[in-house]
Write a protein that holds these residues in place. Structure first.
Motif, mmCIF file in Angstrom:
data_model
loop_
_atom_site.group_PDB
_atom_site.id
_atom_site.type_symbol
_atom_site.label_atom_id
_atom_site.label_comp_id
_atom_site.label_asym_id
_atom_site.label_seq_id
_atom_site.Cartn_x
_atom_site.Cartn_y
_atom_site.Cartn_z
ATOM 1 N N PRO A 102 0.844 -1.200 0.000
ATOM 2 C CA PRO A 102 0.000 0.000 0.000
ATOM 3 C C PRO A 102 0.884 1.257 0.000
ATOM 4 O O PRO A 102 1.911 1.275 0.691
ATOM 5 C CB PRO A 102 -0.799 -0.111 1.296
ATOM 6 N N PRO A 103 0.516 2.280 -0.781
ATOM 7 C CA PRO A 103 1.349 3.488 -0.858
ATOM 8 C C PRO A 103 1.707 4.074 0.505
ATOM 9 O O PRO A 103 2.784 4.650 0.660
ATOM 10 C CB PRO A 103 0.500 4.446 -1.689
ATOM 11 N N SER A 104 0.829 3.910 1.490
ATOM 12 C CA SER A 104 1.153 4.454 2.818
ATOM 13 C C SER A 104 2.338 3.728 3.450
ATOM 14 O O SER A 104 2.898 4.201 4.437
ATOM 15 C CB SER A 104 -0.070 4.355 3.730
ATOM 16 N N ASN A 105 2.729 2.577 2.892
ATOM 17 C CA ASN A 105 3.869 1.827 3.432
ATOM 18 C C ASN A 105 5.169 2.042 2.642
ATOM 19 O O ASN A 105 6.181 1.442 2.973
ATOM 20 C CB ASN A 105 3.570 0.325 3.462
ATOM 21 N N PHE A 106 5.142 2.886 1.601
ATOM 22 C CA PHE A 106 6.373 3.105 0.829
ATOM 23 C C PHE A 106 7.446 3.762 1.702
ATOM 24 O O PHE A 106 7.156 4.714 2.440
ATOM 25 C CB PHE A 106 6.111 4.026 -0.379
ATOM 26 N N HIS A 107 8.671 3.285 1.595
ATOM 27 C CA HIS A 107 9.790 3.821 2.391
ATOM 28 C C HIS A 107 11.088 3.250 1.825
ATOM 29 O O HIS A 107 11.044 2.335 1.000
ATOM 30 C CB HIS A 107 9.654 3.385 3.853
ATOM 31 N N VAL A 108 12.212 3.746 2.296
ATOM 32 C CA VAL A 108 13.520 3.180 1.947
ATOM 33 C C VAL A 108 14.145 2.643 3.227
ATOM 34 O O VAL A 108 14.501 3.419 4.126
ATOM 35 C CB VAL A 108 14.455 4.246 1.324
ATOM 36 N N THR A 109 14.249 1.327 3.336
ATOM 37 C CA THR A 109 14.838 0.737 4.550
ATOM 38 C C THR A 109 16.335 1.035 4.595
ATOM 39 O O THR A 109 17.059 0.751 3.640
ATOM 40 C CB THR A 109 14.622 -0.793 4.566
ATOM 41 N N LEU A 110 16.762 1.616 5.705
ATOM 42 C CA LEU A 110 18.184 1.921 5.894
ATOM 43 C C LEU A 110 18.866 0.835 6.728
ATOM 44 O O LEU A 110 20.039 0.529 6.513
ATOM 45 C CB LEU A 110 18.343 3.279 6.580
ATOM 46 N N ALA A 111 18.113 0.284 7.684
ATOM 47 C CA ALA A 111 18.638 -0.820 8.507
ATOM 48 C C ALA A 111 17.463 -1.646 9.012
ATOM 49 O O ALA A 111 16.491 -1.087 9.533
ATOM 50 C CB ALA A 111 19.445 -0.281 9.684
#
Ligand code: ATP
Ligand code: MG
Length: 174
Positions: free
Chosen positions: A34-43
């Protein structure tokens, strides 16, 4: 609790990613993030003792101090895994800024005795999981500019029908 640290993308990029995701829906079978969960995992820390959240929040403040907002653009689509069950993502390009941030955070985590997935960092945001990309064509990814301003410690809850992320602590890059 299951924890990870992620860079949050600016609104204009979230909107463009949502459009790409909507176009993927017509082309590729699989599980949509879901777009609300888009992110870039750093760790990705994974299962971590909840009593250490305050310590982690402080560590994240320290690791992010000295970083300014990081200009980012959306890059190419890419995938991990087998073509019939792929993780499909769009690259997030930053001229080394996100890599430096991930590195600073990971070094602090190691120093603080936290374990995390040590696979090399590849800046991306996941659009689909279990995607069958063996047939059909992927849409052309759209480009969008903006800056990463927020870095967040998230709790991830996989127990329900949909994965739920809860922000526990956010650092604003300034
Ligand atoms: P689901 O597992 O239900 O598909 P999810 O992958 O979004 O949902 P998590 O598994 O909690 O939720 O993952 C949170 C974030 O951390 C995601 O960006 C995911 O890609 C990343 N991640 C998960 N496991 C690892 C891992 N072992 N190494 C690196 N990153 C990971
Ligand atoms: Mg997962």
């Amino acid at each position: 609790m299951r924890l990870f640290i992620a860079a949050e993308l600016p609104q204009e990029q979230l909107e463009v990613l949502s459009e790409t995701s909507a176009r993927l829906r017509d082309a590729v079978p699989g599980r949509y993030v879901p777009p609300s969960n888009f992110h870039v995992t750093l760790a990705f820390l994974g299962e971590t003792d909840g009593s250490r959240v305050a310590e982690l929040a402080e560590l994240l403040d320290d690791a992010c101090a000295g970083f300014e907002p990081i200009p980012v653009t959306l890059g190419a689509l890419g995938s991990f895994g087998k073509a019939r069950r792929a993780t499909l993502w769009q690259a997030v390009e930053s001229d080394g800024g996100l890599e430096a941030l991930a590195d600073a955070i990971r070094r602090r985590l190691a120093h603080g005795g936290f374990s995390y997935d040590e696979k090399g960092f590849l800046a991306h945001t996941t659009l689909m999981r279990s995607a069958d990309i063996s047939r059909g064509e992927l849409p052309m990814p759209q480009v969008a500019w903006g800056s990463v301003e927020d870095v967040t410690l998230f709790k991830s809850d996989l127990s329900g029908k949909h994965t739920v992320y809860t922000p526990l602590h956010t650092v604003r890059l300034a």
